[in-house]
Design a protein around this motif. Structure first.
Motif: not given
Length: 503
Positions: A238-247, A275-280, A380-390
């Motif tokens: 349910g979080l807002a991350a980008p949809a992958i359209l083509h790869a 915006r910071y509070r909603e991100s948390v 309302r919070v879009g999340i990007i740049d998470f490829q190094d998630a652990m």
């Protein structure tokens, strides 16, 4: 010239010629020289004009012919000097036009290079344009590094054509602290703006520990599969991350949804509290879900989310030793200092044995958060740049935003963010606040030790001095983390070593 393999392209008409000139703007960097040769009307000026307007991202940019002035300079994202040597009296006049200085600061576009060919750099890229029916033929030769970049730009154009975006408008969006990834905006015929991630396979890095290069020790993502896997997972819960359209997984090219242009900072670069509070809130929501370590990605691939293990934590913390300390005081760490520092981190990492663990996004701070005012709740919070998630202590991500590396978070707002997170986690089930606060302090210290070294490495190794402006903030944040009693050994070590720590 020391050439790579030549490229021969056919441009069917004026529109393709303009599009090619625009694409060239994505391939060249400071210090590059592009020599445009061909008969009158062959398209040299058309390509130069398209190149400059694309670099400026301004279709109305005035691009007068430098036929009479011989050179026209443009202060753009990369400075460009546009030379027309048709009226050059003698090749030696090139020096008087400031060619060498222009090349040292930016890109040089040179029409009629034949007039001073012996004085142009050996590293130039030569484009020869010839009429061919209603269009043009372009023969391109140059050194392999520049040709490699150009082939990459053309491969992305082929990718877009293949997936129904022929003629799409491409513009540089951003690079990041990584030397691997780049981003473009893609304008579609329907008026939408998408994002293209350009992530070619990186060369193997030198070994730094047990025969392994830094990315493998620190578990940094080296292809697009982790990004796809994490994006899909975040969207599923349910979080807002980008949809992958083509790869294109083999080439490392992703076309993804554009979540928006608005961030969480105001016009002066200061945090917007709401915006910071909603991100948390999003973090608390993420950390309340069951931890999953095997996530499906595209192309029937399963991504194993790596553990933020002691080796990775310690390797990152070592950046302060290896880069910051020598830069700060002019001498490297002594053997005793090194042994003491690493032993302290062994002890701190053991303190995390019982810490709550879940998915860490790893760089959850202002550059990677998009504000989507038209949405509601956590979307309302879009999340990007998470490829190094652990998988690791959940406190790490909260430290990332409470101590945002790119902006000063005021003390009252930082305190409020901590309260918001703890209050939400308590409402969602059992939560050990005392253990979490200890883990937060350790993770904040680990992150800031890493960043204090990273900013210097970006300066000295990668030629990116702009990140050094974050150093004072990073050291202030480190001082805040070191107030926790569990970090007293590290606080004392920093003082002895001459690291700037404030009370």
């Amino acid at each position: 010239m020391n050439n790579g393999a030549a490229l021969i392209l056919t441009l069917a008409d004026e529109a393709e010629t303009i599009r090619f000139g625009e694409d060239l703007a994505l391939a060249f960097r400071k210090g590059d020289c592009i020599a445009l040769s061909g008969d009158l009307g062959a398209g040299k000026s058309t390509i130069a004009r398209a190149f400059l307007r694309a670099l400026a991202d301004d279709d109305t940019l005035e691009v007068p012919s430098p036929t009479f002035t011989l050179v026209q300079s443009y202060d753009l994202r990369i400075p460009v000097s546009h030379f027309d040597l048709y009226r050059l009296g003698d090749p030696s006049e090139l020096d008087e036009l400031g060619f060498d200085e222009a090349l040292s600061h930016g890109v040089c576009l040179v029409e009629w290079p034949e007039m001073a060919e012996s004085l142009l750099p050996e590293t130039r890229v030569a484009l020869k344009l010839e009429h061919e029916g209603d269009g043009r033929k372009v023969t391109i030769e140059g050194p392999e590094p520049q040709m490699k970049r150009l082939r990459r730009v053309l491969a992305i154009r082929e990718f877009l054509d293949r997936h129904g975006y022929a003629g799409a408008r491409r513009r540089f969006l951003t690079g990041d602290a990584s030397v691997m990834r780049g981003y473009e905006t893609i304008g579609t015929a329907a008026g939408a703006r998408l994002v293209l991630m350009d992530w070619p396979k990186p060369p193997e890095s030198p070994p730094v520990l047990d025969g392994k290069p830094y990315p493998k020790v620190a578990h940094l993502a080296e292809d697009v599969y982790p990004f796809v896997a994490i994006a899909n997972y975040l969207r599923e819960i349910g979080l807002a991350a980008p949809a992958i359209l083509h790869a294109d997984y083999d080439q490392g090219i992703l076309l993804i949804e554009n979540l928006g242009e608005e961030g969480v900072l105001d016009a002066e670069g200061k945090p917007i509290p709401e915006r910071y509070r909603e991100s948390v809130v999003c973090l608390g929501f993420l950390h309340s879900h069951e931890m999953l370590q095997e996530l499906p990605a595209g192309n029937n691939h399963i991504h194993h989310v790596p553990d933020f293990d002691p080796t990775a934590m310690k390797m990152e913390a070592r950046l302060l030793l290896d880069w910051h300390l020598p830069w700060k005081r002019g001498t490297p760490a002594t053997d005793t200092e090194r042994q003491e520092y690493l032993a302290i981190w062994d002890g701190l990492i053991r303190e995390l044995d019982g810490a709550e663990k879940n998915l860490l996004l790893r760089d959850f701070h202002s550059p990677n958060i998009i504000w989507r005012a038209g949405e509601s709740g956590i979307r309302r919070v879009g999340i990007i740049d998470f490829q190094d998630a652990m998988i690791g202590p959940t406190a790490y991500d909260l430290a990332s935003i409470v101590q945002d590396a790119r902006t000063d978070v005021p003390g009252p707002l930082a305190d409020q963010l901590m309260v918001d997170y703890v209050t939400l986690r308590r409402s969602l089930g059992p939560f050990d606040e005392q253990a979490f606060q200890k883990a937060w302090a350790i993770m904040a210290a680990q992150r800031n030790c890493k960043l204090a070294g990273l900013w210097v490495r970006l300066l000295q190794r990668d030629g990116k001095p702009g990140y050094l402006k974050h150093m004072p903030r990073t050291l202030r944040y480190l001082s805040t983390a070191l107030r926790h009693e569990v970090l007293s050994p590290l606080r004392d070590w920093c003082r002895r070593a001459g690291i700037e720590i404030t009370e």
